[in-house]
Design a protein around this motif. Structure first.
Motif, PDB file in Angstrom:
ATOM      1  N   LYS A  10       0.821  -1.205   0.000  1.00 25.59           N
ATOM      2  CA  LYS A  10       0.000   0.000   0.000  1.00 25.59           C
ATOM      3  C   LYS A  10       0.859   1.261   0.000  1.00 25.59           C
ATOM      4  CE  LYS A  10      -4.189  -2.008   1.770  1.00 25.59           C
ATOM      5  NZ  LYS A  10      -5.244  -2.006   2.761  1.00 25.59           N
ATOM      6  N   ASN A  13       1.835   2.164  -3.428  1.00 21.49           N
ATOM      7  CA  ASN A  13       0.687   2.360  -4.331  1.00 21.49           C
ATOM      8  C   ASN A  13       0.407   1.148  -5.219  1.00 21.49           C
ATOM      9  OD1 ASN A  13       0.104   4.984  -3.396  1.00 21.49           O
ATOM     10  ND2 ASN A  13       1.729   5.809  -4.686  1.00 21.49           N
ATOM     11  N   ARG A  15      -2.072  -2.058  -5.685  1.00 23.18           N
ATOM     12  CA  ARG A  15      -3.362  -2.589  -5.232  1.00 23.18           C
ATOM     13  C   ARG A  15      -3.171  -3.988  -4.684  1.00 23.18           C
ATOM     14  NH1 ARG A  15      -7.209  -2.450 -10.110  1.00 23.18           N
ATOM     15  NH2 ARG A  15      -5.243  -2.728 -11.181  1.00 23.18           N
ATOM     16  N   VAL A  16      -3.802  -4.257  -3.549  1.00 25.14           N
ATOM     17  CA  VAL A  16      -3.644  -5.547  -2.897  1.00 25.14           C
ATOM     18  C   VAL A  16      -4.926  -5.910  -2.150  1.00 25.14           C
ATOM     19  CG1 VAL A  16      -2.612  -4.499  -0.837  1.00 25.14           C
ATOM     20  CG2 VAL A  16      -2.100  -6.853  -1.366  1.00 25.14           C
ATOM     21  N   GLU A  17      -5.236  -7.199  -2.121  1.00 25.66           N
ATOM     22  CA  GLU A  17      -6.348  -7.718  -1.325  1.00 25.66           C
ATOM     23  C   GLU A  17      -5.801  -8.800  -0.418  1.00 25.66           C
ATOM     24  OE1 GLU A  17     -10.084  -8.763  -3.113  1.00 25.66           O
ATOM     25  OE2 GLU A  17      -9.620  -7.496  -4.850  1.00 25.66           O
TER      26      GLU A  17
END
Length: 83
Positions: A10, A13, A15-17
């Motif tokens: 994060k 920058n 994107r991660v889940e």
């Protein structure tokens, strides 16, 4: 370790889940592969004890164990080249 990974992604920058469901790893991998997620990072007990992360790429499979910094630089390069 997973929280540290999330924070690093994060802050760069990316994107991660985070999938912390109580399912087997193989089930989660199959599910995310079907969703066509470009990269999966696995931070299990084995990886924690070694201080690495396991990386899987969509359609290519297991890329092996990498340090978090190695993977971050690889991802940053890939993002830069796509732009």
């Amino acid at each position: 370790m997973p929280k540290k990974c999330l924070k690093q992604f994060k802050s760069n920058n990316i994107r991660v889940e985070f999938d912390d469901r109580n399912e087997k790893v193989g089930y989660k991998i199959r599910e995310w592969e079907v969703k066509k997620v470009p990269f999966m990072v696995i931070c299990g007990e084995k990886e924690r004890s070694a201080g690495n992360i396991s990386v899987r790429q969509h359609k290519k499979g297991d890329l092996g164990a990498l340090s978090l910094s190695e993977f971050l630089s690889k991802i940053k390069d890939e993002i830069k080249n796509k732009l």
